[in-house]
Motif scaffolding. Sequence first.
Motif, PDB file in Angstrom:
ATOM      1  N   ASN A 162       0.852  -1.173   0.000  1.00 15.69           N
ATOM      2  CA  ASN A 162       0.000   0.000   0.000  1.00 15.69           C
ATOM      3  C   ASN A 162       0.895   1.233   0.000  1.00 15.69           C
ATOM      4  O   ASN A 162       1.773   1.362   0.866  1.00 15.69           O
ATOM      5  N   ILE A 163       0.681   2.116  -0.950  1.00 12.11           N
ATOM      6  CA  ILE A 163       1.419   3.373  -1.048  1.00 12.11           C
ATOM      7  C   ILE A 163       0.458   4.509  -0.715  1.00 12.11           C
ATOM      8  O   ILE A 163      -0.697   4.483  -1.146  1.00 12.11           O
ATOM      9  N   TRP A 164       0.914   5.487   0.086  1.00 14.31           N
ATOM     10  CA  TRP A 164      -0.005   6.550   0.459  1.00 14.31           C
ATOM     11  C   TRP A 164       0.664   7.911   0.559  1.00 14.31           C
ATOM     12  O   TRP A 164       1.876   8.030   0.721  1.00 14.31           O
ATOM     13  N   LEU A 165      -0.179   8.928   0.431  1.00 15.75           N
ATOM     14  CA  LEU A 165       0.157  10.329   0.675  1.00 15.75           C
ATOM     15  C   LEU A 165      -0.838  10.853   1.698  1.00 15.75           C
ATOM     16  O   LEU A 165      -1.924  10.294   1.858  1.00 15.75           O
ATOM     17  N   GLY A 166      -0.478  11.927   2.409  1.00 14.77           N
ATOM     18  CA  GLY A 166      -1.449  12.406   3.384  1.00 14.77           C
ATOM     19  C   GLY A 166      -1.073  13.699   4.073  1.00 14.77           C
ATOM     20  O   GLY A 166      -0.008  14.283   3.843  1.00 14.77           O
ATOM     21  N   LEU A 167      -2.000  14.156   4.913  1.00 15.33           N
ATOM     22  CA  LEU A 167      -1.835  15.332   5.761  1.00 15.33           C
ATOM     23  C   LEU A 167      -2.172  14.946   7.196  1.00 15.33           C
ATOM     24  O   LEU A 167      -3.068  14.130   7.439  1.00 15.33           O
ATOM     25  N   ARG A 168      -1.459  15.581   8.148  1.00 12.97           N
ATOM     26  CA  ARG A 168      -1.752  15.338   9.561  1.00 12.97           C
ATOM     27  C   ARG A 168      -1.793  16.663  10.325  1.00 12.97           C
ATOM     28  O   ARG A 168      -0.766  17.127  10.816  1.00 12.97           O
ATOM     29  N   PRO A 169      -2.959  17.300  10.413  1.00 13.59           N
ATOM     30  CA  PRO A 169      -3.082  18.479  11.277  1.00 13.59           C
ATOM     31  C   PRO A 169      -2.815  18.070  12.728  1.00 13.59           C
ATOM     32  O   PRO A 169      -3.398  17.107  13.232  1.00 13.59           O
ATOM     33  N   THR A 170      -1.942  18.812  13.418  1.00 18.57           N
ATOM     34  CA  THR A 170      -1.424  18.371  14.713  1.00 18.57           C
ATOM     35  C   THR A 170      -1.269  19.537  15.672  1.00 18.57           C
ATOM     36  O   THR A 170      -0.963  20.662  15.269  1.00 18.57           O
ATOM     37  N   PHE A 171      -1.459  19.254  16.957  1.00 13.82           N
ATOM     38  CA  PHE A 171      -1.099  20.184  18.028  1.00 13.82           C
ATOM     39  C   PHE A 171       0.164  19.647  18.687  1.00 13.82           C
ATOM     40  O   PHE A 171       0.225  18.477  19.078  1.00 13.82           O
ATOM     41  N   PHE A 172       1.186  20.481  18.814  1.00 12.88           N
ATOM     42  CA  PHE A 172       2.451  20.036  19.385  1.00 12.88           C
ATOM     43  C   PHE A 172       2.792  20.849  20.629  1.00 12.88           C
ATOM     44  O   PHE A 172       2.324  21.979  20.818  1.00 12.88           O
ATOM     45  N   ALA A 173       3.632  20.276  21.477  1.00 11.28           N
ATOM     46  CA  ALA A 173       4.174  20.974  22.638  1.00 11.28           C
ATOM     47  C   ALA A 173       5.619  20.524  22.837  1.00 11.28           C
ATOM     48  O   ALA A 173       5.938  19.336  22.668  1.00 11.28           O
ATOM     49  N   ILE A 174       6.500  21.466  23.181  1.00 11.61           N
ATOM     50  CA  ILE A 174       7.913  21.171  23.408  1.00 11.61           C
ATOM     51  C   ILE A 174       8.343  21.838  24.718  1.00 11.61           C
ATOM     52  O   ILE A 174       8.198  23.055  24.878  1.00 11.61           O
ATOM     53  N   PHE A 175       8.879  21.031  25.625  1.00  8.18           N
ATOM     54  CA  PHE A 175       9.441  21.532  26.878  1.00  8.18           C
ATOM     55  C   PHE A 175      10.948  21.335  26.839  1.00  8.18           C
ATOM     56  O   PHE A 175      11.439  20.246  26.530  1.00  8.18           O
TER      57      PHE A 175
END
Length: 262
Positions: A162-175
Amino acid sequence: MKFFINKILVFILYPAIFFGQEPSIITTLEYGNRPLKINALEIEFKYRDESPSPDSISTIFTLNPSQSVNYFSIGFLKDNFKEKYIIGIKVDMFLKDFFGFNLDFIGGYSIRPNSQFQFGPKLDFTLFGLANKEINTIVRNTGYIQVNNTRFYSNVKVSFQNIWLGLRPTFFAIFQPTETINILGNIGYSLNASLANIGFSGRDIDGEQTSAVENINVENLTFDIITPSGVINPKKKSKIKFDGWYYSLGIGIKFNHLKKNK
């Protein structure tokens, strides 16, 4: 599978050596859970190659049911791009019936309440993803095995892919507890489009590794679902779905700062 793993290691090690020297680059190591939606199927597969004296394969393989998979990720992140943005690249890898990986480009907006903490939205663009499950091997009995325009002069490993393309809207946090160490967290939703096909890998006339892909719907290939019965569109039914919520936790290291602190 070794062919894909070697390619991934080359991709990881070369940037690690180069980017690790940059003072503002964070090398990220993450572990998380993501969607991997697979239908339980028993599939009959047959293929006859296109050489003048064709070889063939006939086998039955299964897809095990799945809803999600744990994955490991390694990447490189610049967290102060033009003072308020983050950009980067990363590779995710997983192993669950399939061996899979994807290459993502990362872009996001950083909100910094103080010097040790930042958070915000980001968007991961999956530029290429591949999930690979080995089916069986075509044994070369004559001069060569031909798949489309590719000629193999060895036995050929056959895989369902299976080959795929995509988008991942994300909330990130870095400490950032120190100048060197960062603690990372991400939660988001995956949106993907995938394509199922058959992959072939072996060696060419010079003994070099080569590969080819074939559409499931070609005349010299049989791809029938035995269980469950009555499936009208095997290609659609066998497709892996990657859509859904995902999360990850990890650590980021500025290797350049480690050298300075020695």
